[in-house]
Structure formats: structure tokens, C-alpha cells
Motif scaffolding. Structure first.
Motif, PDB file in Angstrom:
ATOM      1  N   SER A  56       0.659  -4.600   1.400  1.00 13.29           N
ATOM      2  CA  SER A  56       1.099  -4.660   0.000  1.00 13.29           C
ATOM      3  C   SER A  56       2.072  -5.520  -0.357  1.00 13.29           C
ATOM      4  N   ILE A  57       2.936  -6.083   0.789  1.00 17.87           N
ATOM      5  CA  ILE A  57       4.099  -6.821   0.427  1.00 17.87           C
ATOM      6  C   ILE A  57       3.642  -8.025  -0.507  1.00 17.87           C
ATOM      7  N   GLY A  58       2.490  -8.646   0.003  1.00 11.94           N
ATOM      8  CA  GLY A  58       1.789  -9.799  -0.735  1.00 11.94           C
ATOM      9  C   GLY A  58       1.218  -9.684  -1.956  1.00 11.94           C
ATOM     10  N   LEU A  59       1.110  -8.336  -2.532  1.00 13.99           N
ATOM     11  CA  LEU A  59       0.766  -8.206  -3.936  1.00 13.99           C
ATOM     12  C   LEU A  59       1.533  -8.853  -4.989  1.00 13.99           C
ATOM     13  N   GLY A  60       2.757  -9.300  -4.878  1.00 20.13           N
ATOM     14  CA  GLY A  60       3.415  -9.910  -5.920  1.00 20.13           C
ATOM     15  C   GLY A  60       3.798 -11.333  -5.201  1.00 20.13           C
ATOM     16  N   GLY A  61       4.042 -12.263  -6.040  1.00 19.92           N
ATOM     17  CA  GLY A  61       4.585 -13.837  -5.541  1.00 19.92           C
ATOM     18  C   GLY A  61       5.858 -13.773  -5.778  1.00 19.92           C
ATOM     19  N   GLN A  62       6.427 -14.921  -5.629  1.00 17.19           N
ATOM     20  CA  GLN A  62       7.988 -15.230  -5.680  1.00 17.19           C
ATOM     21  C   GLN A  62       8.405 -14.885  -7.050  1.00 17.19           C
ATOM     22  N   ASP A  63       7.551 -15.249  -8.002  1.00 17.79           N
ATOM     23  CA  ASP A  63       8.106 -15.271  -9.551  1.00 17.79           C
ATOM     24  C   ASP A  63       6.723 -14.828 -10.215  1.00 17.79           C
ATOM     25  N   LEU A 119      -4.715   2.425  -3.203  1.00 14.27           N
ATOM     26  CA  LEU A 119      -3.199   3.256  -3.595  1.00 14.27           C
ATOM     27  C   LEU A 119      -2.266   2.286  -3.618  1.00 14.27           C
ATOM     28  N   ALA A 120      -2.143   1.411  -2.680  1.00 13.87           N
ATOM     29  CA  ALA A 120      -0.876   0.152  -2.609  1.00 13.87           C
ATOM     30  C   ALA A 120      -1.121  -0.674  -3.713  1.00 13.87           C
ATOM     31  N   ALA A 132       5.557  -1.409  -3.758  1.00  9.40           N
ATOM     32  CA  ALA A 132       4.163  -0.804  -3.493  1.00  9.40           C
ATOM     33  C   ALA A 132       3.889   0.288  -2.368  1.00  9.40           C
ATOM     34  N   TRP A 133       4.598   0.012  -1.347  1.00  9.35           N
ATOM     35  CA  TRP A 133       4.354   1.001  -0.083  1.00  9.35           C
ATOM     36  C   TRP A 133       4.548   2.124  -0.515  1.00  9.35           C
ATOM     37  N   THR A 134       5.388   2.679  -1.363  1.00  8.42           N
ATOM     38  CA  THR A 134       6.059   4.197  -1.711  1.00  8.42           C
ATOM     39  C   THR A 134       4.789   5.091  -2.057  1.00  8.42           C
ATOM     40  N   LEU A 135       3.515   4.705  -2.580  1.00 11.54           N
ATOM     41  CA  LEU A 135       2.575   5.650  -3.043  1.00 11.54           C
ATOM     42  C   LEU A 135       1.723   5.936  -1.643  1.00 11.54           C
ATOM     43  N   PRO A 136       1.271   4.860  -0.900  1.00 14.44           N
ATOM     44  CA  PRO A 136       0.545   5.299   0.273  1.00 14.44           C
ATOM     45  C   PRO A 136       1.378   6.136   1.196  1.00 14.44           C
ATOM     46  N   THR A 172     -12.521  10.771  -3.338  1.00 14.59           N
ATOM     47  CA  THR A 172     -11.005  10.578  -3.914  1.00 14.59           C
ATOM     48  C   THR A 172     -10.671   9.171  -3.131  1.00 14.59           C
ATOM     49  N   ALA A 173     -10.996   8.971  -2.125  1.00 13.33           N
ATOM     50  CA  ALA A 173     -10.721   7.437  -1.496  1.00 13.33           C
ATOM     51  C   ALA A 173     -11.449   6.457  -2.555  1.00 13.33           C
ATOM     52  N   LEU A 174     -13.027   6.603  -2.905  1.00 11.50           N
ATOM     53  CA  LEU A 174     -13.565   5.580  -3.530  1.00 11.50           C
ATOM     54  C   LEU A 174     -12.766   5.504  -4.995  1.00 11.50           C
ATOM     55  N   ALA A 175     -12.366   6.471  -5.347  1.00 11.00           N
ATOM     56  CA  ALA A 175     -11.672   6.612  -6.967  1.00 11.00           C
ATOM     57  C   ALA A 175     -10.389   5.561  -6.706  1.00 11.00           C
ATOM     58  N   LEU A 176      -9.648   5.925  -5.672  1.00 12.53           N
ATOM     59  CA  LEU A 176      -8.287   5.075  -5.694  1.00 12.53           C
ATOM     60  C   LEU A 176      -8.736   3.859  -5.337  1.00 12.53           C
TER      61      LEU A 176
END
Length: 191
Positions: A56-63, A119-120, A132-136, A172-176
Motif C-alpha cells: 500500500s505504500i506505493g499507492l500514491g506517488g511523490q506528488d 481494503l488497502a 492506507a495501511w491502517t484499514l487492513p 466480504t472479501a470480494l466486496a472489499l
């Protein structure tokens, strides 16, 4: 192909991949004592959660503003990124299991990997890629302390530890997975 390398570097994919491999190896080392097995889903759920949070760390770029103004189509790239996180996390645990410790069934690994990755992705949309890590992690923490129950609402809340093939856990897993991936692909990470 150069854009893929640049994208991977900007999203810290090498560091995330290293964290996924290290977490899977750590779980393998913990499982070698013989106390964990296919009947105890806590250790594989922990490994999959660690992998999803590392990815999940890479789900956003630098800007984030730059990402939103770029003249490329982000929806397919974001979708593939989330799907690849889920596939790599599942593959890492499956590879570790091939070394001799059977931690969980393949259906369990695929279901939990997909749900946790979705979820992430939802966490990136709601809280930003940095958090993003907080939800999982929060969902896993609740699942580990919640008492087992046959109630459908409680099964939905503890889907990570349910046996493969359980209707509430699978849906539940499919919905998430579908909801988180779609939201992230369309909206991107929060600023």
C-alpha cells in the motif's frame, strides 16, 4: 517499457517487494516450530496483512497533484497496480508454503489477499497512500480479538479467519476487493 520502470520506482515498488518477501519469510520462520498449521488461520492472515500494507505504500506517488494532472490514463494503471499487489502478496505466501510449511489453503490465501489489498486501496482513497495501511491492520486487530460467532454480521467482521468456502467470508472479501480497487482506480489516493 521505460514508463513501467519509472512508475515502479516512483511508487517504491522495489522496497515494497522486499518488505513482502521479508514478511513472508518471517512468517515461514515462525511457522517452523510446528504450532501453526492449516487449522490456525491467524499466522497466514498476519502475513497477508503485512504484505498488503507493504504494497500500500506505493499507492500514491511523490506528488499527488502531479499524478492528477498527468496526461495519461490513470484508471487502468491504478487497477493493474492494485491487482498486482494482491497477486504478489498471494504468490509470496504460496512460495513460502512450498518450502514445507502448509500454512493455509490456496483458496484462503487468494481470498484474504484480494480482500486485504482492496481494503488497502480503499484506505488510500479515504486516508491517503501514506496511511492506507491502517484499514487492513485495524480490521486484522479487530478480527484477532473478536469472539468466533455464527452470526452473519460477526462473520462479515471476522472474514479473514473464516475457513475457505464460507459464504460470508468470500462475499466480504470480494466486496472489499472490488469496491477498494474501483474506488482507487477512479478517485486515486487522497491528497
Amino acid at each position: 517499457m521505460r514508463w513501467a520502470l519509472l512508475y515502479a520506482r516512483s511508487r517504491q515498488v522495489p522496497a515494497s517487494l522486499a518488505a513482502v518477501v521479508i514478511s513472508a519469510a518471517a512468517v515461514w520462520a515462525l511457522a517452523r516450530d510446528g504450532h501453526a498449521g492449516p487449522s490456525d488461520p491467524r499466522l497466514p492472515a498476519l502475513a497477508l496483512t503485512m504484505g498488503a500494507t507493504a504494497g500500500s505504500i506505493g499507492l500514491g506517488g511523490q506528488d499527488v497533484a502531479l499524478d492528477r494532472t498527468a496526461a495519461i490514463r490513470w484508471v487502468p494503471r491504478r487497477t493493474v497496480h492494485v491487482l498486482l499487489i494482491g497477486a504478489v502478496v498471494a504468490a509470496a505466501l504460496t512460495a513460502v508454503q512450498s518450502l514445507g510449511e502448509d500454512l493455509a489453503a490456496l483458496a484462503f490465501v487468494v481470498r484474504d489477499s484480494a480482500g486485504l489489498t482492496g481494503l488497502a486501496a480503499a484506505g488510500a482513497v479515504l486516508l491517503g497512500a501514506r496511511h492506507a495501511w491502517t484499514l487492513p491492520v485495524a480490521w486484522l486487530a479487530f478480527t484477532l480479538v473478536a469472539p468466533p460467532s455464527a452470526d452473519v454480521p460477526m462473520q462479515v467482521m471476522t472474514w479473514m479467519l473464516l475457513p475457505p468456502g464460507t459464504t460470508a467470508g468470500t462475499w466480504t472479501a470480494l466486496a472489499l476487493a472490488a469496491g477498494g480497487t474501483t474506488a482507487y482506480a477512479l478517485a486515486g489516493p487522497r491528497r
